[in-house]
Scaffold this active site. Structure first.
Site, PDB file in Angstrom:
ATOM      1  N   GLN A 106       0.816  -1.221   0.000  1.00 27.11           N
ATOM      2  CA  GLN A 106       0.000   0.000   0.000  1.00 27.11           C
ATOM      3  C   GLN A 106       0.843   1.263   0.000  1.00 27.11           C
ATOM      4  OE1 GLN A 106      -3.413  -0.990   0.648  1.00 27.11           O
ATOM      5  NE2 GLN A 106      -2.864  -3.047   1.207  1.00 27.11           N
ATOM      6  N   HIS A 107       2.033   1.197  -0.582  1.00 22.35           N
ATOM      7  CA  HIS A 107       2.902   2.373  -0.649  1.00 22.35           C
ATOM      8  C   HIS A 107       3.084   2.746  -2.116  1.00 22.35           C
ATOM      9  CE1 HIS A 107       4.839   0.835   3.375  1.00 22.35           C
ATOM     10  NE2 HIS A 107       3.618   1.311   3.540  1.00 22.35           N
TER      11      HIS A 107
END
Lengths: 544, 184
Positions: A480-481
């Protein structure tokens, strides 16, 4: 304030941490600001209640269920990324989940707030991989310090964050704004045991208050950073949006920008947005900031085609949407032979960065090893009951497995590869007729070389902890980066924005957030994006 | 969901031994009689549908999870379970009758049966699962009955927080000692 000629001095697209910081910086200097947000406003108590009442709860501990639901709203005009909104067309799923609400994705972030290392800015020249940044750590350092103060970072002064067990590193012009969180028993015990193998424990800097900070109370160990901090001890973007509004900024929620227009001189002239009723509206401004995070920002630029800009806005380099990065990772479950008790205090904190930097980066990526610290009760209990464990044994096993079952995870640096990209779908559209994002993502041999190294660390960890490895997952876990999709560089031919995050093609357009990062390092990127956003605000205050 | 009972124990004063009412014992014996006639312990849902009293479900629940239960939650669990399993009421009655007939004092004795009836065991498991997880049903139609009073949090009570109900600033750190939860 703006003249009648424009609707605002600055229009900001996106109300997350990046847009919020810039809106605050400008509003405080009496610039007129309008922030456009695709999603609705949410309030904390509703999200907390929705979470508590949800039969399926999302957390870092049950990543497999992350398609099943989220306490945040999914609306026809701003669909949740937890469903089937993102179209995957590559060999590796890039199943990220950002939030389309006022305040943005930091509502559910774990809140690790790291600085990158000086060498992370020089990956190409030092190690022959990826790209160099056009700016150095030293140039960004004062902005890191301001971002830490704005976001309220708590951290342990004096740690060697390069993972070598040496002196304080990287260089800092200020101490952490708040002292670090108290370590849990597990962190202390793991540090003792793994220290014998030369692994240097680091407690990660994060956005949880450890004393009253602004309106925030100290962290109370609710262990619910994802999906929502029930008491607002953890920073999120809504706090800067609130501050910007107090200083006069206007926030228009449920307003989905679908087109950016530029004039023949290259200047951006207007943005168009749609309301849930599909009515279309136009806003003009002197300057524009695109801060819609790494998927929606490039999608919007690529959707904004015209005769003069057939490839979209800011895209003369053809790099918009490309170079998509993450910290694609792996994990391992082990069963220890003594009680450790993961899940005490807030989620996550103890990490190992022995492989953060060095000559090895020529051959394999930088990586971070972390231990999950989420309350595991619900997953453990469901699994036990499914196996038919009931009666006294059920209580015994809940206690035993909760105390001893450890999950280790690795985040790898990934490289900016042009083939990994986001484009607007040509075949699938949301309820107001806008294309959904289509994502191609792949993982090169460089990543696999890092995976092999990290698996050796996993084995070594299990040995030092006298623990049995129960399972290992090398299935390209998404972290999720989102990074890289509007990449920064000095050369307009191969980058989207310049060293100030200004579009090479459009003088009055800035792009804020982690999507400008030319290298990903192995640490969570939010603070770097925040530092760059404060830098943008400084430029805008001077120019507007 | 807060049912406004005391925070963790939620005691309802049902005697610790199986508190089956005289009525349910009678009904149970009828069940056993019928079942014996049919050559097994197959419950006949059509005969006994909707015949489980709140007190009977509470008593069976307390036996199955070895803890006092909250009667407000009990009625919600009972309704949610019955809605999803047509044979639920009949099986509850048969289970109670069986446990009483065998004189089981603890759920472990019931679980240790040599050749358990699969249908009754499934019903027992569904009741235990509901109380422990606070949830009834499969993911597609799952219904949350209780969050903070889900029994699964009791074995680690005092060490691990129920997420969103933390212990307060810096309430962690020393080596944890397991605190006994309240049991029947």
């Amino acid at each position: 304030m703006s003249t009648d000629q424009f609707d605002a001095d600055v229009v900001i697209i996106g109300s997350g941490v990046m847009g919020g910081l810039i809106a605050t910086g400008l509003a405080k200097e009496n610039k007129s600001v309008i922030v456009l947000e695709a999603g609705p406003r949410v309030n904390r108590r509703d999200i907390v209640e929705t979470f508590r009442n949800a039969p399926i709860k999302l957390s870092l501990a049950n990543a497999k269920l992350q398609g099943a639901g989220s306490p945040y709203p999914s609306l026809p005009h701003a669909p949740s990324t937890y469903g089937d909104y993102l179209q995957q067309v590559g060999p590796v799923k890039y199943n990220t989940s950002y939030l389309r609400v006022v305040g943005g994705t930091t509502w559910h972030f774990g809140s690790s707030l790291w600085r990158m290392l000086p060498n992370d800015f020089r990956l190409k020249s030092l190690y022959g991989r990826g790209r160099d940044w056009p700016i150095s750590y030293d140039e960004l350092e004062p902005f890191y310090a301001r971002a830490e103060t704005e976001l309220g970072v708590s951290g342990v002064d004096g740690q060697d964050e390069s993972g070598q067990g040496g002196d304080a590193y990287p260089p800092r012009s200020i101490p952490y704004p708040m002292e670090g969180l108290k370590p849990s028993y597990m962190f202390t015990r793991l540090s003792e045991m793994l220290g014998k193998g030369g692994y240097n424990p680091i407690l990660e800097p994060n956005g949880r208050a450890t004393r009253p900070y602004g309106k925030r109370p100290p962290c109370a160990g609710n262990n619910n950073c994802n999906p929502v901090c029930p008491i607002a001890a953890k920073y999120d973007g809504s706090m800067h949006i609130d501050e910007a509004e107090r200083h006069g900024a206007k926030v228009l929620e449920n307003s989905v920008v679908y087109k950016i227009e530029a004039g023949d001189d290259g200047k951006i002239t207007a943005v168009w947005y749609m309301r849930p009723d599909k009515s279309k509206h136009k806003l003009t401004a002197r300057y524009f900031v695109l801060a819609a995070y790494g998927i929606e920002s490039p999608k919007l630029l690529l959707m904004s085609t015209s005769e003069k800009y057939p490839n979209g806005i800011a895209n003369s380099s053809d790099q918009v949407g490309r170079n998509l990065m993450d910290h694609t990772g792996i994990s391992m479950n082990v069963m220890a032979k003594e009680d450790m008790w993961p899940g005490e205090g807030p989620t996550q904190l103890l990490v190992y960065l022995n492989s953060r930097d060095g000559g090895f980066r020529k051959d394999y990526p930088s990586y971070k090893i972390k231990v999950r610290n989420t309350v595991p009760t619900s997953q453990i209990t469901s699994n036990l009951i499914a196996k038919g464990v009931l009666g006294s044994k059920l209580d015994e096993q809940i206690r035993l497995q909760s105390a001893r079952s450890l999950n280790w995870a690795v985040d790898f640096e990934t490289l900016p590869l042009p083939e990994n990209r986001v484009v607007p779908s040509k075949t699938k559209f949301d309820a107001i007729g806008l294309p959904v994002p289509e994502i191609y993502y792949s993982v090169p041999d460089y990543w696999h070389a890092g995976k092999d190294k990290a698996l050796e660390d996993f084995k070594q960890f299990a040995k030092l902890l006298d623990a049995d490895i129960l399972s290992t997952d090398t299935g390209f876990q998404n972290r999720q980066h989102i990074m890289g999709t509007t990449i920064m560089g000095d050369d307009p031919k191969d980058s989207v924005v310049d060293r100030d995050c200004r579009s090479h093609d459009h003088h009055n357009l800035f792009i804020a957030g982690t999507s400008v990062m030319p290298s990903s390092s192995c640490v969570n990127p939010t603070l770097t994006g925040a530092a760059l956003s404060i830098r943008i605000a400084d430029v805008l205050v001077k120019e507007v | 969901m807060d049912t406004s009972m005391s925070n963790t124990t939620t005691a309802v004063q049902v005697p610790t031994s199986l508190a089956f009412s005289r009525r349910s014992l009678l009904r149970g014996s009828v069940t056993l009689g019928l079942a014996a006639m049919l050559g097994g312990l197959t419950p006949l849902q059509s005969v006994f549908a909707a015949e489980v009293s709140a007190g009977d479900f509470i008593a069976l629940s307390q036996f199955l999870i070895s803890r006092p239960v909250n009667p407000v939650l009990a009625s919600r669990y009972q309704a949610a379970l019955a809605k999803r399993a047509p044979n639920f009421a009949g099986n509850v009655i048969a289970l109670k009758a069986l446990i009483d007939a065998q004189g089981y004092k603890h759920v472990d004795e019931y679980l240790a049966q040599a050749q358990p009836d699969a249908s009754l065991r499934a019903t027992a498991t569904s009741i235990i699962s509901a109380w422990y997880l606070g949830i009834v049903g499969e993911p597609a139609d799952a219904e949350l009955i209780s969050y903070s009073e889900a029994v699964m949090y009791q074995p680690t009570h005092g060490i691990l927080a129920i997420p969103t109900y933390g212990g307060g600033p810096a309430s962690w750190g020393p080596k944890p000692a397991v605190i006994q939860d309240s049991k029947v």
